[in-house]
Design a protein around this motif. Sequence first.
Motif, PDB file in Angstrom:
ATOM      1  N   GLY A 125      11.564  -0.161   1.824  1.00 49.70           N
ATOM      2  CA  GLY A 125      12.051   1.179   1.484  1.00 49.70           C
ATOM      3  C   GLY A 125      10.912   2.162   1.262  1.00 49.70           C
ATOM      4  N   TYR A 126       9.806   1.680   0.705  1.00 55.50           N
ATOM      5  CA  TYR A 126       8.640   2.547   0.512  1.00 55.50           C
ATOM      6  C   TYR A 126       8.088   3.031   1.854  1.00 55.50           C
ATOM      7  CZ  TYR A 126       8.315   1.404  -4.463  1.00 55.50           C
ATOM      8  OH  TYR A 126       8.566   1.269  -5.807  1.00 55.50           O
ATOM      9  N   TYR A 127       8.160   2.198   2.889  1.00 55.50           N
ATOM     10  CA  TYR A 127       7.652   2.593   4.200  1.00 55.50           C
ATOM     11  C   TYR A 127       8.426   3.790   4.760  1.00 55.50           C
ATOM     12  CZ  TYR A 127       5.437  -2.072   4.384  1.00 55.50           C
ATOM     13  OH  TYR A 127       4.705  -3.202   4.129  1.00 55.50           O
ATOM     14  N   GLU A 128       9.728   3.857   4.451  1.00 56.63           N
ATOM     15  CA  GLU A 128      10.562   4.952   4.960  1.00 56.63           C
ATOM     16  C   GLU A 128      10.555   6.177   4.055  1.00 56.63           C
ATOM     17  OE1 GLU A 128      14.568   3.906   5.896  1.00 56.63           O
ATOM     18  OE2 GLU A 128      13.974   2.417   7.382  1.00 56.63           O
ATOM     19  N   SER A 129      10.076   6.029   2.847  1.00 57.06           N
ATOM     20  CA  SER A 129      10.132   7.118   1.877  1.00 57.06           C
ATOM     21  C   SER A 129       9.042   8.158   2.129  1.00 57.06           C
ATOM     22  CB  SER A 129       9.978   6.561   0.458  1.00 57.06           C
ATOM     23  OG  SER A 129       9.867   7.620  -0.475  1.00 57.06           O
ATOM     24  N   GLU A 130       9.464   9.410   2.296  1.00 61.38           N
ATOM     25  CA  GLU A 130       8.518  10.512   2.486  1.00 61.38           C
ATOM     26  C   GLU A 130       7.660  10.740   1.236  1.00 61.38           C
ATOM     27  OE1 GLU A 130       8.018  12.325   5.263  1.00 61.38           O
ATOM     28  OE2 GLU A 130       9.660  11.515   6.445  1.00 61.38           O
ATOM     29  N   LYS A 131       8.171  10.335   0.085  1.00 60.67           N
ATOM     30  CA  LYS A 131       7.463  10.555  -1.185  1.00 60.67           C
ATOM     31  C   LYS A 131       6.421   9.479  -1.459  1.00 60.67           C
ATOM     32  CE  LYS A 131      11.464  12.830  -3.113  1.00 60.67           C
ATOM     33  NZ  LYS A 131      12.568  12.776  -4.041  1.00 60.67           N
ATOM     34  N   SER A 132       6.557   8.340  -0.797  1.00 67.67           N
ATOM     35  CA  SER A 132       5.655   7.220  -1.032  1.00 67.67           C
ATOM     36  C   SER A 132       4.390   7.354  -0.198  1.00 67.67           C
ATOM     37  CB  SER A 132       6.361   5.910  -0.673  1.00 67.67           C
ATOM     38  OG  SER A 132       5.443   4.844  -0.731  1.00 67.67           O
ATOM     39  N   LYS A 133       3.309   6.881  -0.726  1.00 68.91           N
ATOM     40  CA  LYS A 133       2.046   6.841   0.013  1.00 68.91           C
ATOM     41  C   LYS A 133       1.842   5.473   0.666  1.00 68.91           C
ATOM     42  CE  LYS A 133       0.492  10.884  -1.376  1.00 68.91           C
ATOM     43  NZ  LYS A 133       0.958  11.992  -0.628  1.00 68.91           N
ATOM     44  N   ARG A 134       2.765   4.547   0.446  1.00 75.41           N
ATOM     45  CA  ARG A 134       2.635   3.203   1.002  1.00 75.41           C
ATOM     46  C   ARG A 134       2.912   3.204   2.490  1.00 75.41           C
ATOM     47  NH1 ARG A 134       5.345  -1.405  -2.804  1.00 75.41           N
ATOM     48  NH2 ARG A 134       4.176  -0.905  -4.663  1.00 75.41           N
ATOM     49  N   GLU A 135       2.084   2.498   3.218  1.00 76.27           N
ATOM     50  CA  GLU A 135       2.280   2.298   4.645  1.00 76.27           C
ATOM     51  C   GLU A 135       2.072   0.824   4.939  1.00 76.27           C
ATOM     52  OE1 GLU A 135      -0.270   4.868   6.876  1.00 76.27           O
ATOM     53  OE2 GLU A 135       0.784   6.671   6.228  1.00 76.27           O
ATOM     54  N   PRO A 136       2.717   0.332   5.974  1.00 75.94           N
ATOM     55  CA  PRO A 136       2.550  -1.078   6.308  1.00 75.94           C
ATOM     56  C   PRO A 136       1.130  -1.370   6.792  1.00 75.94           C
ATOM     57  CG  PRO A 136       3.865   0.036   7.977  1.00 75.94           C
ATOM     58  CD  PRO A 136       3.639   1.014   6.872  1.00 75.94           C
ATOM     59  N   ASP A 137       0.693  -2.612   6.586  1.00 73.99           N
ATOM     60  CA  ASP A 137      -0.607  -3.009   7.116  1.00 73.99           C
ATOM     61  C   ASP A 137      -0.511  -3.145   8.633  1.00 73.99           C
ATOM     62  OD1 ASP A 137       0.635  -5.471   7.644  1.00 73.99           O
ATOM     63  OD2 ASP A 137      -0.269  -6.470   5.929  1.00 73.99           O
ATOM     64  N   HIS A 138      -1.628  -3.424   9.252  1.00 69.42           N
ATOM     65  CA  HIS A 138      -1.689  -3.479  10.720  1.00 69.42           C
ATOM     66  C   HIS A 138      -0.715  -4.513  11.291  1.00 69.42           C
ATOM     67  CE1 HIS A 138      -3.381  -2.997  14.691  1.00 69.42           C
ATOM     68  NE2 HIS A 138      -3.552  -4.305  14.781  1.00 69.42           N
ATOM     69  N   ASP A 139      -0.692  -5.710  10.705  1.00 67.93           N
ATOM     70  CA  ASP A 139       0.207  -6.756  11.207  1.00 67.93           C
ATOM     71  C   ASP A 139       1.670  -6.334  11.089  1.00 67.93           C
ATOM     72  OD1 ASP A 139      -1.891  -8.433  11.893  1.00 67.93           O
ATOM     73  OD2 ASP A 139      -1.797  -9.597  10.026  1.00 67.93           O
ATOM     74  N   SER A 140       2.036  -5.743   9.973  1.00 65.91           N
ATOM     75  CA  SER A 140       3.420  -5.299   9.779  1.00 65.91           C
ATOM     76  C   SER A 140       3.776  -4.169  10.738  1.00 65.91           C
ATOM     77  CB  SER A 140       3.647  -4.847   8.336  1.00 65.91           C
ATOM     78  OG  SER A 140       3.498  -5.949   7.461  1.00 65.91           O
ATOM     79  N   THR A 141       2.819  -3.287  10.998  1.00 65.86           N
ATOM     80  CA  THR A 141       3.062  -2.190  11.939  1.00 65.86           C
ATOM     81  C   THR A 141       3.322  -2.756  13.336  1.00 65.86           C
ATOM     82  OG1 THR A 141       1.620  -0.764  10.633  1.00 65.86           O
ATOM     83  CG2 THR A 141       2.160  -0.006  12.840  1.00 65.86           C
ATOM     84  N   GLN A 142       2.554  -3.757  13.729  1.00 63.59           N
ATOM     85  CA  GLN A 142       2.780  -4.404  15.025  1.00 63.59           C
ATOM     86  C   GLN A 142       4.149  -5.082  15.066  1.00 63.59           C
ATOM     87  OE1 GLN A 142      -0.779  -6.867  15.414  1.00 63.59           O
ATOM     88  NE2 GLN A 142      -1.481  -5.498  17.052  1.00 63.59           N
ATOM     89  N   LYS A 143       4.521  -5.737  13.976  1.00 69.65           N
ATOM     90  CA  LYS A 143       5.845  -6.375  13.912  1.00 69.65           C
ATOM     91  C   LYS A 143       6.951  -5.332  14.026  1.00 69.65           C
ATOM     92  CE  LYS A 143       4.649 -10.388  11.084  1.00 69.65           C
ATOM     93  NZ  LYS A 143       4.808 -11.021   9.750  1.00 69.65           N
ATOM     94  N   LEU A 144       6.781  -4.192  13.365  1.00 68.53           N
ATOM     95  CA  LEU A 144       7.782  -3.124  13.433  1.00 68.53           C
ATOM     96  C   LEU A 144       7.939  -2.617  14.869  1.00 68.53           C
ATOM     97  CD1 LEU A 144       6.871  -1.206  10.174  1.00 68.53           C
ATOM     98  CD2 LEU A 144       9.095  -2.250  10.679  1.00 68.53           C
TER      99      LEU A 144
END
Length: 136
Positions: free
Chosen positions: A33-52
Amino acid sequence: MSFQSRLKNLRLEAKLTQQDVANKLGITRQAYGYYESEKSKREPDHDSTQKLARIFDVSLDYLLGATESKIIVANQIINITKEEIKLLNELKKHPTMLHDLASNPEKKIKELVKLYQMKKMLLEEDEGEYGDSFDE
């Protein structure tokens, strides 16, 4: 479009819940949910981004906002319209038609789309001329 909104749109297009995607990533729903939140500064790591990118069948460039094209064929990003994407998805149901896309996939997809449109047009003309069934 931001990474967060792009990610949310992809999830909604795929008709997945945040929990569904979190399960595929092996993380909690809250973390996703943090990855989708415009208010959050959290982003997925490289491996998670590739999985997405693999989960949503899009290029990393599209996911990260570097391009507006989200279609990858034969490891190449191709630029086709939304209508062509829709028709391509229909054509994917017939894998034998897609076997030679490795060479010049953008051109081949456009040719397949035209072929599909012609087939559809001809079938509609036949229905109009001969009726919907053989019984008429």
